[in-house]
Design a protein around this motif. Structure first.
Motif, PDB file in Angstrom:
ATOM      1  N   GLY A 105      -4.650  -6.134   3.562  1.00  0.00           N
ATOM      2  CA  GLY A 105      -3.876  -7.640   3.090  1.00  0.00           C
ATOM      3  C   GLY A 105      -5.184  -8.481   3.279  1.00  0.00           C
ATOM      4  O   GLY A 105      -4.586  -9.194   3.812  1.00  0.00           O
ATOM      5  N   LEU A 106      -6.398  -7.848   2.846  1.00  0.00           N
ATOM      6  CA  LEU A 106      -7.255  -8.523   3.094  1.00  0.00           C
ATOM      7  C   LEU A 106      -7.238  -9.756   1.957  1.00  0.00           C
ATOM      8  O   LEU A 106      -7.270  -8.960   1.003  1.00  0.00           O
ATOM      9  N   SER A 107      -7.349 -10.998   2.257  1.00  0.00           N
ATOM     10  CA  SER A 107      -7.014 -12.342   1.101  1.00  0.00           C
ATOM     11  C   SER A 107      -8.874 -12.279   0.569  1.00  0.00           C
ATOM     12  O   SER A 107      -9.372 -11.358   0.982  1.00  0.00           O
ATOM     13  N   ASP A 108      -8.469 -13.041  -0.699  1.00  0.00           N
ATOM     14  CA  ASP A 108      -9.433 -13.011  -1.527  1.00  0.00           C
ATOM     15  C   ASP A 108     -10.453 -13.489  -0.337  1.00  0.00           C
ATOM     16  O   ASP A 108     -12.183 -13.013  -0.564  1.00  0.00           O
ATOM     17  N   ASN A 109     -10.824 -14.596  -0.255  1.00  0.00           N
ATOM     18  CA  ASN A 109     -11.678 -14.926   0.484  1.00  0.00           C
ATOM     19  C   ASN A 109     -11.870 -14.242   1.644  1.00  0.00           C
ATOM     20  O   ASN A 109     -13.713 -14.128   2.038  1.00  0.00           O
ATOM     21  N   GLY A 110     -11.282 -13.425   2.806  1.00  0.00           N
ATOM     22  CA  GLY A 110     -12.063 -12.393   3.575  1.00  0.00           C
ATOM     23  C   GLY A 110     -12.616 -11.621   3.156  1.00  0.00           C
ATOM     24  O   GLY A 110     -13.303 -11.017   3.753  1.00  0.00           O
ATOM     25  N   PHE A 111     -11.995 -10.789   1.389  1.00  0.00           N
ATOM     26  CA  PHE A 111     -12.954  -9.886   1.128  1.00  0.00           C
ATOM     27  C   PHE A 111     -13.919  -9.992   1.006  1.00  0.00           C
ATOM     28  O   PHE A 111     -15.574  -9.127   0.666  1.00  0.00           O
ATOM     29  N   VAL A 112     -14.506 -11.812   0.451  1.00  0.00           N
ATOM     30  CA  VAL A 112     -16.167 -12.089  -0.126  1.00  0.00           C
ATOM     31  C   VAL A 112     -16.846 -11.604   1.296  1.00  0.00           C
ATOM     32  O   VAL A 112     -17.841 -12.084   1.238  1.00  0.00           O
ATOM     33  N   GLU A 113     -16.037 -12.329   2.163  1.00  0.00           N
ATOM     34  CA  GLU A 113     -16.964 -12.645   3.544  1.00  0.00           C
ATOM     35  C   GLU A 113     -17.520 -10.881   4.058  1.00  0.00           C
ATOM     36  O   GLU A 113     -18.214 -10.718   4.043  1.00  0.00           O
ATOM     37  N   LEU A 114     -16.402 -10.416   3.385  1.00  0.00           N
ATOM     38  CA  LEU A 114     -16.664  -8.902   4.665  1.00  0.00           C
ATOM     39  C   LEU A 114     -17.666  -8.175   3.309  1.00  0.00           C
ATOM     40  O   LEU A 114     -18.726  -7.524   3.898  1.00  0.00           O
ATOM     41  N   ILE A 115     -17.871  -8.471   2.412  1.00  0.00           N
ATOM     42  CA  ILE A 115     -18.740  -8.358   1.550  1.00  0.00           C
ATOM     43  C   ILE A 115     -20.268  -8.393   1.532  1.00  0.00           C
ATOM     44  O   ILE A 115     -21.156  -8.077   1.457  1.00  0.00           O
ATOM     45  N   ASN A 116     -19.925 -10.038   1.786  1.00  0.00           N
ATOM     46  CA  ASN A 116     -21.272 -10.901   2.566  1.00  0.00           C
ATOM     47  C   ASN A 116     -21.852 -10.130   3.781  1.00  0.00           C
ATOM     48  O   ASN A 116     -23.402 -10.262   3.744  1.00  0.00           O
ATOM     49  N   LEU A 117     -20.965 -10.321   5.133  1.00  0.00           N
ATOM     50  CA  LEU A 117     -21.383  -9.334   6.070  1.00  0.00           C
ATOM     51  C   LEU A 117     -21.620  -7.736   5.509  1.00  0.00           C
ATOM     52  O   LEU A 117     -23.166  -7.277   6.598  1.00  0.00           O
ATOM     53  N   VAL A 118     -21.486  -6.926   4.861  1.00  0.00           N
ATOM     54  CA  VAL A 118     -21.852  -5.611   4.682  1.00  0.00           C
ATOM     55  C   VAL A 118     -23.284  -5.623   4.056  1.00  0.00           C
ATOM     56  O   VAL A 118     -24.187  -5.035   4.538  1.00  0.00           O
ATOM     57  N   ARG A 119     -23.277  -6.354   3.470  1.00  0.00           N
ATOM     58  CA  ARG A 119     -24.685  -6.623   2.342  1.00  0.00           C
ATOM     59  C   ARG A 119     -25.150  -6.714   3.652  1.00  0.00           C
ATOM     60  O   ARG A 119     -27.034  -6.782   3.210  1.00  0.00           O
ATOM     61  N   ASP A 120     -25.596  -8.021   4.283  1.00  0.00           N
ATOM     62  CA  ASP A 120     -26.276  -8.071   5.512  1.00  0.00           C
ATOM     63  C   ASP A 120     -26.807  -7.439   6.358  1.00  0.00           C
ATOM     64  O   ASP A 120     -28.250  -6.842   6.869  1.00  0.00           O
TER      65      ASP A 120
END
Length: 497
Positions: A105-120
Motif C-alpha cells: 500500500g505504498l503511496s505515490d510519493n513514497g513510491f517515487v522516493e523508493l525509485i530514487n533510492l534504488v537508482r542511487d
C-alpha cells in the motif's frame, strides 16, 4: 596449465561440461560482444509480439512501422538493469517494484522516493525508469491496469454512465467529494470513495494473445472424465445443460465459462482493511455485470495466437462460489430470521428461542428417506413424530418469473442485478462450506469440552428446552439464587477432557 587426459576425462564424467560455457573462448572461438550484456528473455519478445499482433486481422500485412515498434519495445524490455546484470531486466525490475507498491500500500510519493533510492544504489548507467510516470507507462503497455470509479460514500451508486458528471448522490444527496472533517468544506476533485475495477476483457485478450495460454484455454474439450466421476466442471450436469440449451455457444471450445468467487471481495485499494460490503455488493459488481453482458450477448473480437486470426469470443457466468452469508447478499434471499432456509422458504420449520434470543431451525428429519427410523424417534428430537415430506425444489424459471414481478423503491438504488441469465443454470450458487464446517466443528468441540463463552449448552438453552417441553431430565434445577445444570450424556469429566 594442462591436465593429463585421464584427469580431464574424470572431471567431465563427474562434473560434466559447464552449461554456461557456450562460446568456447578458451578453445579458439572468438567471443561475441552481444552475449555480454543481453539477458536471455525470449518470452519477453514473444509476449510483446503476441500482444501487438492480436489487433491485426492479417498478421502478414501489418501496418508500416509495426515491426519496428515491436522491436523497440522488446529491446527496451530486455535491456539489462545495468551492464553484466543477469538477474533483472528493465521490465522485470519495474514489475517487481510495482508489486512491492501494491502489496504494501505504498503511496505515490513514497513510491517515487523508493525509485530514487534504488537508482542511487545501482550503478550510474542503470536503466531503471527515473520517475513514477515512466515506470507506469512501461508496465501499462499491455493494457492490464485498472479503472478508478467514484462511489457514493454510503454505497448508493457508482458515478458512471448517466451519473458520471453528477456531484451529489441521486439517492441520499451525499457529496461525491471528500469533506474536510475540521473545516467541513468540500474538497473538490478529491473523491470520498473510489472503486478499483480490473476489467476482465483486456485480460482475456491477453490470454488468447499468448500462444501457450491459448493452447491451454480449450483444455477441457479433450479431457472429459471417462470413468463417470466429476473431476472438473466439464464433467458436471450444469456443463451439459449449458451445452444443450446453447449449442452455438458450446460449439466453439474457445468460449469461456466463468466462475465468480466473492470470498475476500474488497473493492478498495487498501488490501489490509477488512471491509464488509454486504448487501451493497451488487452496486460494486455493476461494471463486471456490464462486461459479462457484453461477452454473452454480443461477444468480443479476440486475436487467437494459434490460428493467427480473430474470432468472436463469448463468455458465460456458469457459477458463483461463496459462503452462506454471501449467498444472501448475492441472491437477496434472507439468510437470517424465520424463513432463512432457501429450499423450504415459507415452509421453513423455525422456532424463536425466547431465552437464547435467536431462531432455531428444526424439522430436518423430513429430508431423510421415507422409511428412516428417525421419523418415529420422538424423544430424541422434539417429542413429535415427523410426518412431513421433503419440499420440492422450485423450478428456476418459476423463481425468475416470481422475482421479476416484484417492484420496490427501498434500499440502495441503481443496483445492477447479478442474476441476469443465471436462472437458466442448473446450479446457480455453490456454497463454500469451509466456514460452515469450521463453525459447526467449533460449536461441537466447545460444547463437549464445556468451553466457557462458546459452549451451546448453557442456562439459556436449558430454559428453552423447558419451554419447548422436551428433555425433561436436563431442566435447570433451582438452588436458591443459583441454578444447577444436570449432567448431559455428552458431558465429559476432567479426566476425559
Amino acid at each position: 596449465m594442462y591436465h593429463h587426459y585421464d584427469t580431464v576425462y574424470e572431471h567431465l564424467v563427474i562434473k560434466c561440461m559447464d552449461p554456461t560455457y557456450t562460446t568456447w573462448v578458451f578453445h579458439g572461438e572468438q567471443p561475441r560482444a552481444s552475449n555480454q550484456n543481453v539477458v536471455e528473455r525470449p518470452e519477453s519478445s514473444r509476449m510483446f509480439k503476441d500482444f501487438y499482433t492480436q489487433h491485426d486481422v492479417d498478421p502478414k500485412n501489418r501496418p508500416d512501422g509495426r515491426d519496428k515498434e515491436i522491436e523497440n519495445l522488446v529491446d527496451d524490455a530486455e535491456t539489462p538493469l545495468y551492464p553484466s546484470c543477469r538477474a533483472f531486466t528493465k521490465m522485470l525490475a519495474s514489475v517487481t517494484i510495482f508489486k512491492h507498491k501494491a502489496s504494501h500500500g505504498l503511496s505515490d510519493n513514497g513510491f517515487v522516493e523508493l525509485i530514487n533510492l534504488v537508482r542511487d544504489m545501482l550503478p550510474e548507467n542503470n536503466t531503471l525508469p527515473d520517475s513514477f510516470y515512466e515506470m507506469k507507462k512501461l508496465v501499462n503497455i499491455f493494457d492490464l491496469g485498472y479503472k478508478k470509479i467514484h462511489v457514493c460514500l454510503n454505497d448508493c451508486c457508482l458515478y458512471r454512465k448517466e451519473f458520471e458528471h453528477v456531484e451529489l448522490c441521486p439517492k441520499c444527496g451525499c457529496s461525491r467529494w471528500k469533506i474536510n472533517k475540521q473545516t467541513k468544506k468540500i474538497q473538490k476533485n478529491i473523491p470520498a470513495k473510489v472503486l478499483h475495477y480490473f476489467p476482465i476483457i483486456p485480460r482475456l485478450k491477453r490470454m488468447f494473445g499468448i500462444y501457450e495460454m491459448s493452447t491451454q484455454l480449450p483444455w477441457y474439450s479433450n479431457n472429459k472424465s471417462s470413468d463417470g466421476k466429476i473431476k472438473h466442471p466439464v464433467d458436471s450436469l450444469s456443463w451439459e445443460m449449458i451445452n444443450r440449451r446453447s449449442p452455438h455457444f458450446a460449439s466453439d471450445p474457445r468460449n469461456i465459462r466463468l466462475g465468480l468467487a466473492t470470498n475476500g471481495f474488497n473493492p478498495f485499494k487498501d488490501l489490509a482493511l477488512n471491509i464488509v460490503v454486504g448487501n451493497d455488493i451488487n452496486v460494486y459488481l455493476a461494471p463486471l455485470v456490464d462486461d459479462l453482458m457484453l461477452l454473452w450477448n454480443d461477444g468480443v473480437d479476440m486475436y487467437d495466437a494459434i490460428t493467427k486470426s480473430t474470432f468472436n469470443l463469448k463468455a458465460l457466468l456458469m457459477l458463483i462460489i461463496h459462503d452462506f452469508l454471501a449467498f444472501g447478499n448475492i441472491s437477496r434471499w434472507p439468510v437470517k430470521g424465520k424463513i432463512a432456509y432457501p429450499i423450504c422458504r415459507e415452509s421453513t420449520c423455525s422456532l424463536w428461542l425466547k431465552h437464547d434470543r435467536k431462531f432455531a431451525y428444526i424439522g430436518h428429519r423430513k429430508f431423510l428417506a421415507f422409511d428412516h427410523s428417525f421419523h418415529m424417534k420422538r424423544r430424541w428430537f422434539n417429542e413429535h413424530i415427523e410426518h412431513g415430506i421433503r419440499p420440492q425444489i422450485r423450478n428456476d424459471e418459476e423463481d425468475f418469473i416470481e422475482v421479476d414481478k416484484i417492484t420496490n423503491d427501498w434500499g440502495k438504488m441503481f443496483m445492477n442485478p447479478l442474476e441476469f441469465d443465471l436462472h437458466t443454470l442448473l446450479v446457480r450458487h455453490n456454497l463454500d462450506v469451509i466456514y460452515v464446517e469450521k463453525n459447526i466443528c467449533e460449536s461441537i468441540i466447545s460444547t463437549l469440552l464445556d468451553v466457557k463463552g462458546k459452549s451451546k449448552d448453557d442456562i439459556n438453552s436449558r430454559k428453552d428446552m423447558e419451554k419447548m417441553n422436551i428433555r425433561h431430565d436436563l431442566y435447570p434445577q433451582s438452588g436458591g439464587n443459583k441454578f444447577y445444570l444436570p449432567t448431559a450424556l455428552h458431558t465429559l469429566s476432567k479426566a476425559e477432557k
